[in-house]
Design a protein around this motif. Structure first.
Motif, mmCIF file in Angstrom:
data_model
loop_
_atom_site.group_PDB
_atom_site.id
_atom_site.type_symbol
_atom_site.label_atom_id
_atom_site.label_comp_id
_atom_site.label_asym_id
_atom_site.label_seq_id
_atom_site.Cartn_x
_atom_site.Cartn_y
_atom_site.Cartn_z
ATOM 1 N N ALA A 420 0.890 -1.012 -0.115
ATOM 2 C CA ALA A 420 0.027 0.097 0.137
ATOM 3 C C ALA A 420 1.003 1.449 -0.160
ATOM 4 C CB ALA A 420 -0.923 -0.094 1.260
ATOM 5 N N ASN A 483 -2.651 -6.892 6.455
ATOM 6 C CA ASN A 483 -3.523 -5.941 5.712
ATOM 7 C C ASN A 483 -3.037 -4.578 5.628
ATOM 8 O OD1 ASN A 483 -5.734 -4.515 4.558
ATOM 9 N ND2 ASN A 483 -7.135 -4.948 5.995
ATOM 10 N N ALA A 485 -3.358 -2.372 3.579
ATOM 11 C CA ALA A 485 -4.193 -1.295 3.104
ATOM 12 C C ALA A 485 -4.798 -0.502 4.499
ATOM 13 C CB ALA A 485 -5.571 -1.750 2.190
ATOM 14 N N LEU A 520 -3.988 7.338 -1.821
ATOM 15 C CA LEU A 520 -3.440 5.825 -1.290
ATOM 16 C C LEU A 520 -3.996 4.890 -2.493
ATOM 17 C CD1 LEU A 520 -5.501 5.802 1.884
ATOM 18 C CD2 LEU A 520 -2.819 5.952 1.723
ATOM 19 N N HIS A 521 -3.251 3.952 -2.701
ATOM 20 C CA HIS A 521 -3.158 2.804 -3.479
ATOM 21 C C HIS A 521 -2.598 1.492 -3.256
ATOM 22 C CE1 HIS A 521 -4.525 0.825 -7.221
ATOM 23 N NE2 HIS A 521 -3.399 0.916 -7.992
ATOM 24 N N LEU A 522 -3.110 0.355 -3.532
ATOM 25 C CA LEU A 522 -2.839 -0.922 -3.196
ATOM 26 C C LEU A 522 -2.536 -1.924 -4.409
ATOM 27 C CD1 LEU A 522 -2.073 -3.104 -0.900
ATOM 28 C CD2 LEU A 522 -4.421 -3.860 -1.362
ATOM 29 N N ALA A 568 -8.908 7.335 -2.254
ATOM 30 C CA ALA A 568 -8.240 5.833 -2.251
ATOM 31 C C ALA A 568 -8.575 5.137 -3.405
ATOM 32 C CB ALA A 568 -8.384 5.093 -0.883
ATOM 33 N N ASP A 571 -9.092 -0.840 -4.714
ATOM 34 C CA ASP A 571 -8.282 -1.773 -4.053
ATOM 35 C C ASP A 571 -7.979 -1.613 -2.665
ATOM 36 O OD1 ASP A 571 -7.597 -3.207 -6.610
ATOM 37 O OD2 ASP A 571 -6.709 -1.466 -7.416
ATOM 38 N N ILE A 572 -7.797 -0.562 -2.253
ATOM 39 C CA ILE A 572 -7.681 -0.025 -0.961
ATOM 40 C C ILE A 572 -9.081 -0.091 -0.183
ATOM 41 C CG2 ILE A 572 -7.439 1.901 0.609
ATOM 42 C CD1 ILE A 572 -4.721 1.001 -0.221
ATOM 43 N N HIS A 575 -10.604 -3.661 1.225
ATOM 44 C CA HIS A 575 -9.693 -4.188 2.462
ATOM 45 C C HIS A 575 -10.063 -3.456 3.763
ATOM 46 C CE1 HIS A 575 -7.416 -5.819 -1.205
ATOM 47 N NE2 HIS A 575 -7.325 -7.054 -0.232
#
Length: 604
Positions: A420, A483, A485, A520-522, A568, A571-572, A575
């Motif tokens: 993340a 986790n 994220a 934010l990105h995962l 975000a 993908d964030i 989770h």
């Protein structure tokens, strides 16, 4: 201090060793003193135990005669040698039984109806009085004991029993009489407090006072001076409390502190108390917890005596120990001083080294110089090392270094991880810093980055780099997280709270509030040492980094006036726990990506 004035560790240790020789001699003296003290305490404990045993023998001899009389009477009854049909024989038998038991007041032999004969010692003039008796009418105080005897086969002692007809208190030993399995009557043997106290009078001295106290209480059964208080006995007060008898010292027994029996190696069943008499002299009281050898009588033996009987040998021994200690004290001072001067720098270096191993460099204080050359060199080298590590630690992620140290590695080869990534930026930074000097601008940015960095560290993140007023951080490396994220989102929300609190202070001081954007990105990234052999960074590379950066920039379009805007990727969002409130923004086109990103906004 010049090198010529520094001490070398070898001659210093030689001096210390010489001092320890002296200490060893002192230890030997102390061991001898302690051994002597142990012997003295054991002797004191032995004297106490012997004294208590002597007192016990004086009582058990009388009580043994009582119990033996009960057993002999039962045996005679079982052989039909005694019978209630021949009262003259019974009286004669009781005369013979009572005559040698000078501490027994009366014997009563009755059948199951309470009728029989008794023999009494009378007015202590040597004449015994005997005849027929009916308990219900003549001695009603004894009737409950006879009724109790009919319900049991074993003999027993009564509690303290005040007999109004005699105006005195007695302890009565009751022995049931059986012919086979048939109850035929009982023998009752009474001992008055007066006659029991006579025993204490005979075995006590001017300094050593023996007494009997009831089990589990402070009521006195026997005491050499109890005769003066017999008029205070009554049905309501069959026994007197210890503070009611004519013994001023023992009257304070309830308030006397209890000492450890091990102090004088006294048996565990003996309680040791200490107090002072009316003249201020210290005395000891020793009393049993209980006594299994008093034939069942609910009594315990006690004795009080001058404390010097036990203390004086110890005082003399302690005086000898003090004199020897004083003679050794001055010689020990030098050895202790030298040992402390040598040990203190080593101890400081040990503690500081542990903090360095944890990279807690802020907690490490510089080691002071030393008059010992080797220790002084150690201090200088250590302080220089800490200074270098402090500078190094400012440019390298601390969590990364700690992980490498814990694993015993010096590098972090690139590997693919799901990570993340977080990007932050100050919205309108140019306007916010307008009018600031260079130092003010640097202080402003450093303060801002400290707030955000603290939240990243708190949530187990790794700060990748500071880019002007921006921060890049990631989760999931170097340590694996279940986790990442969630950790990243919680850090972003923590940043929002920190910025809000800081803005309140800024506004109170008349400064403009600070607004930030967070992205934010995962996704999968390559993480590890990236760079040339002589200059590497532990960082992440891949499209996930670019996506997080684009989401941060997208904040200026979504809500340009917000104090904090956190965007975000989906993908964030998928989770995150239910505790984090999100608002869908929908698909958004971001620079550098052909496909739009599904974007959500985290609500702070």
């Amino acid at each position: 201090m010049s090198l010529r004035k520094k001490l070398f560790i070898t001659p210093t240790l030689a001096t210390v060793i010489g001092s320890f020789v002296l200490v060893t001699a002192a230890v030997i003296l102390i061991i001898q003193a302690v051994t002597s003290e142990t012997v003295i305490r054991q002797l004191g404990g032995t004297l106490v135990d012997m004294g208590m045993e002597s007192s016990e023998i004086a009582f058990t001899e009388q009580l043994h005669a009582v119990t033996e009389t009960g057993q002999y009477t039962q045996a005679s009854w079982a052989r039909n040698e005694l019978s209630f049909d021949d009262p003259d024989l019974l009286v004669t038998y009781l005369y013979g039984a009572l005559a040698p038991m000078d501490r027994v007041s009366f014997l009563v032999l009755v059948d199951e109806t309470g009728a029989g004969v008794d023999v009494d010692r009378g007015e202590a003039d040597g004449q015994l009085l005997g005849g027929d008796v009916t308990l219900a009418s003549d001695i009603p105080s004894l009737m409950p004991l006879a009724e109790e005897a009919a319900k049991r086969t074993d003999p027993f002692w009564s509690d303290a029993l005040y007999m109004p007809s005699r105006e005195h208190t007695y302890f009565v030993y009751t022995h049931p009489l059986y012919e086979g399995d048939d109850y035929r009557g009982s023998l009752l043997i009474g001992m008055s407090l007066e006659r029991i106290s006579d025993i204490t009078w005979h075995i006590s001295t001017d300094d050593i006072i023996v007494f009997l106290m009831k089990e589990g209480s402070h009521q006195v059964i026997a005491h050499p001076t109890l005769h003066d208080k017999f008029d205070d006995l009554s049905s309501e007060t069959p026994l007197l409390h210890v503070n009611q008898i004519a013994d001023a010292f023992l009257a304070e027994f309830a308030d006397m502190p209890r000492l450890k029996s091990s102090t004088f190696d006294i048996a565990d069943g003996l309680h040791l108390h200490a107090g002072h008499d009316q003249d201020g002299y210290k005395r000891f009281v020793i009393i049993e917890e209980r006594n299994e050898n008093l034939m069942g009588m609910p009594a315990r033996i006690g004795v009080h005596f001058p404390a010097e009987y036990l203390d004086q040998p110890l005082h003399q021994l302690m005086s000898a120990i003090v004199v020897g200690t004083v003679l050794l004290f001055l010689s020990l001072i030098g050895a202790i001083y030298l040992a402390r001067r040598i040990a203190r720098p080593v101890q400081r270096a040990s503690v500081a080294a542990q903090e360095v191993a944890k990279l807690n460099l802020d907690a490490v204080e510089p080691l002071p110089s030393s008059v010992i050359r080797e220790l002084d060199d150690l201090s200088k080298g250590f302080n220089a090392m800490v200074g270098g590590l402090t500078a190094f630690n400012r440019y390298v992620p601390r969590t990364l270094v700690q992980k490498l140290l814990s694993e015993g590695r010096a590098d972090a080869p690139p590997e693919e991880r799901e990570v993340a990534v977080l990007f932050t930026d100050i919205a309108g930074y140019t306007a916010a810093s307008e009018g600031m000097s260079a130092s003010q601008t640097a202080a402003f940015v450093n303060h801002h980055l400290s707030l955000l960095g603290a939240e990243i560290t708190k949530r187990d993140g790794t700060i990748d780099k500071y880019i002007g007023d921006s921060v890049m951080a990631f989760w999931g490396a170097p340590d694996h997280l279940d986790n990442p994220a969630e950790h990243a989102a919680q850090a972003a929300l923590g940043m929002a709270a920190a910025i809000h609190a800081d803005n309140q202070k800024r506004q109170a001081n008349g400064d403009k509030p600070v607004r930030i954007r967070v992205g934010l990105h995962l996704g999968p990234l390559v993480v590890g040492d990236i760079g040339a052999p002589g200059r590497v960074n532990y960082t992440v590379i891949g499209d996930t980094v670019n996506a997080a950066s684009r989401l941060e920039s997208l904040g200026k379009e979504i809500d340009p006036d917000a104090e904090v805007v956190i965007l975000a990727s989906e993908d964030i969002a998928r989770h995150l726990s239910n505790d984090i409130e999100c608002r869908p923004i929908g698909p958004q086109k971001v620079k550098g990506r052909a496909e739009p990103l599904q974007v959500v906004r985290l609500l702070a």
